[in-house]
Design an enzyme around this catalytic site. Structure first.
Site, PDB file in Angstrom:
ATOM      1  N   SER A 101      -8.300 116.006 104.366  1.00 29.83           N
ATOM      2  CA  SER A 101      -7.947 117.594 105.696  1.00 29.83           C
ATOM      3  C   SER A 101      -8.909 119.318 105.690  1.00 29.83           C
ATOM      4  CB  SER A 101      -6.698 117.914 106.542  1.00 29.83           C
ATOM      5  OG  SER A 101      -6.341 118.490 107.455  1.00 29.83           O
TER       6      SER A 101
ATOM      7  N   ASP B  54      -8.949 109.953 115.169  1.00 28.90           N
ATOM      8  CA  ASP B  54      -8.084 110.672 114.006  1.00 28.90           C
ATOM      9  C   ASP B  54      -7.793 112.655 115.736  1.00 28.90           C
ATOM     10  OD1 ASP B  54      -7.676 113.173 112.141  1.00 28.90           O
ATOM     11  OD2 ASP B  54      -8.279 112.364 110.754  1.00 28.90           O
TER      12      ASP B  54
ATOM     13  N   HIS C 257      -4.433 110.585 111.011  1.00 27.54           N
ATOM     14  CA  HIS C 257      -4.624 111.086 109.941  1.00 27.54           C
ATOM     15  C   HIS C 257      -5.322 111.635 109.189  1.00 27.54           C
ATOM     16  CE1 HIS C 257      -6.529 114.720 109.279  1.00 27.54           C
ATOM     17  NE2 HIS C 257      -5.431 115.229 108.839  1.00 27.54           N
TER      18      HIS C 257
END
Length: 523
Positions: free
Chosen positions: A232, A464, A492
């Site tokens: 991320s 995602d 995710h």
């Protein structure tokens, strides 16, 4: 930006900061424009170490036991201001778990779970250091550093638990000017608290600062090149490192990638659409099962979304009891945060179904409050981690604010609500938070090419919610040595989430140094 699970996280109030990992002044939301082509390139730093930084690069780490069996900890010094090394130091917490063998040690593997604001040390000790594949842990010392301002590394603090509770209850879908003023006051109060706590540190917690700290750590660990897995926001941090030090790139995995060329309004808008996509996937799964509170079998995702939005509207008028010891009731903002939290991982869908059923059919908001509290990292005693504070501090420094005034938000509401009828309104207002930050932003959108770097694996998940797949496509194209690895699935990030194909591909790259062919797909 939202924190990662690998994460980025927040309630709707800080949603824009957490999910997008940056606030930006860019106003373009047209997909016809090409931010990557227009943005300036992040320039590499000189390969030679400046003399002023030599004491930092030459420091020796003194490892000690840190209370968790199998792990060692130490402290790394870095300059507060890289442009003025006489301005003092920051002290960064570092942890490691040494390679277990068998096989030749390959060096250190640095990990970062995202955020910004997620504790890398917490991630290492609770998951990466014990849950990464055995063949990776056998060959690498697993290492984590909490970035400056985060967790154990001179953490930014903004509000006490009581004030933070009040902040999370703020209405982020204002219906009139009084509620708009209340939201603005909440953002200002939050920013003032952060500014009062760490006025100097706030000027030096950018992603560029954190990437430069990682290079000092690389040298102190005795590694010629950096091996790194970031998720991320951690992909933005890793890509920034590659842009600054392309010749020092070893094996880099950027999972759940961000696109550094996008201004924040565009980032927020595309992420808003990403959460809508994730919600539709959840809704399709939910209505196939008996008792789904969003509708019966055959209910279309769009109708399920309208049903959820109607529930949020009811909460806006009348919050639900939760049985919370501190008397908190389930508001619209807390409920929406709970739903968002479950979008990160399809393994949480059953918990979300049960929480929505209790809330929508039994007037019991406890389940959604649990999801929201987990996302905020709120403890049972009412204390919060510094996740939210560090998140805003990094985001609001990395790029200028997405919106400058409430009127700017109002003008963009139709576009955001089109992107997500369920979440768009709240996400648009959430993007106003950096407008009141006490420190001016120092960054701008930019391309990262990292010319001369070894192959870098960029991982994107097709559905995602927090880092849309298009961002991984864009970053892999920007990087001169980028290799796109696609996971066709939900949730995710992809590494360690159940895809044997993804895990095998990344393990092979980390252990053998063999990157995947560009464009490889897994499911």
């Amino acid at each position: 930006m939202f924190r990662a699970r690998s994460r980025t996280g927040a309630t709707f109030l800080a949603l824009a900061a957490l999910v997008v990992s940056a606030c930006s002044s860019g106003s373009s939301t047209s997909s016809a424009s090409s931010p990557a082509a227009q943005a300036a390139e992040l320039a590499a730093l000189p390969e030679a170490t400046p003399s002023a930084l030599a004491p930092y690069y030459g420091q020796k780490l003194r490892w000690r036991s840190c209370g968790v069996p199998g792990f060692e900890c130490t402290t790394l010094r870095a300059p507060l201001d890289y442009a003025r090394t006489d301005a003092g130091d920051v002290r960064l917490a570092v942890a490691r778990k040494k390679a277990t063998g068998p096989g030749k040690r390959l060096g250190s593997l640095l990990v970062n779970p995202g955020g910004p604001g997620g504790s890398a040390i917490g991630y290492l000790q609770s998951y990466a250091g014990i849950g990464y594949p055995a063949q990776v842990r056998a060959r690498y010392d697993m290492v984590a550093v909490d970035p400056r301002g985060v967790a154990r590394s001179e953490p930014v603090e903004c509000l006490d638990g009581r004030k933070m509770d009040a902040y999370t209850l703020t209405d982020v879908t204002p219906d009139d000017q009084r509620e708009v003023d209340g939201l603005v006051d909440a953002y200002k109060g939050f920013a003032e608290g952060c500014g009062a706590d760490a006025p100097e540190l706030l000027r030096h917690v950018s992603t560029v600062d954190a990437a430069r700290d990682m290079d000092i750590l690389r040298a102190a660990l005795g590694d010629r090149k950096l091996t790194y897995v970031g998720a991320s926001y951690g992909t933005f941090l890793g890509a920034t490192y590659a842009g600054l030090y392309p010749k020092r790139v070893g094996r880099l995995v950027l999972d759940g990638a961000m696109d550094p060329t996008l201004p924040a309004r565009r980032l927020n808008l595309e992420q808003t659409a990403g959460f809508e996509t994730a919600f539709k996937a959840f809704a399709k799964d939910c209505v196939r099962q008996a008792g789904c509170p969003l509708g019966g079998r055959g209910t279309r995702p769009e109708q399920a979304g309208r049903n959820l939005k109607a529930f949020f509207d009811k909460l806006d008028a009348k919050p639900l009891p939760t049985g919370d010891a501190d008397g908190r009731r389930l508001t619209e903002s807390l409920a929406a945060t709970g739903v968002i939290a479950a979008m990160y991982d399809e393994a949480a869908w059953q918990q979300l179904r049960e929480a929505l059923t209790a809330a929508m059919k039994k007037n019991d908001g406890a389940g959604l409050l649990v999801l929201s509290d987990g996302y905020y990292e709120r403890e049972a005693d009412g204390r919060y981690s510094n996740l939210m504070y560090a998140n805003a501090a990094v985001n609001c420094l990395d790029l200028p604010p997405a919106f400058g005034t409430p009127e700017d938000v109002r003008k963009s509401l139709p576009t955001f609500e089109k992107a997500s009828p369920v979440f768009g309104e709240a996400l648009a207002w959430a993007a106003l938070n950096c407008a009141y930050w006490p420190v001016a932003a120092t960054g701008e959108p930019h391309r990262i090419e990292a010319r001369g770097a070894a192959p870098i694996v960029v991982v994107g998940t097709t559905r995602d919610p927090a880092t849309p797949y298009r961002w991984a496509q864009s970053l892999s194209r920007q990087l001169s040595s980028g290799r796109l690895l696609t996971y066709d699935g939900d949730g995710h990030t992809a590494y360690g989430r159940g895809s044997e194909c993804i895990d095998r591909t990344i393990n092979t790259y980390l252990v053998r140094g063999t990157p995947p062919t560009d464009g490889k797909r897994c499911s």
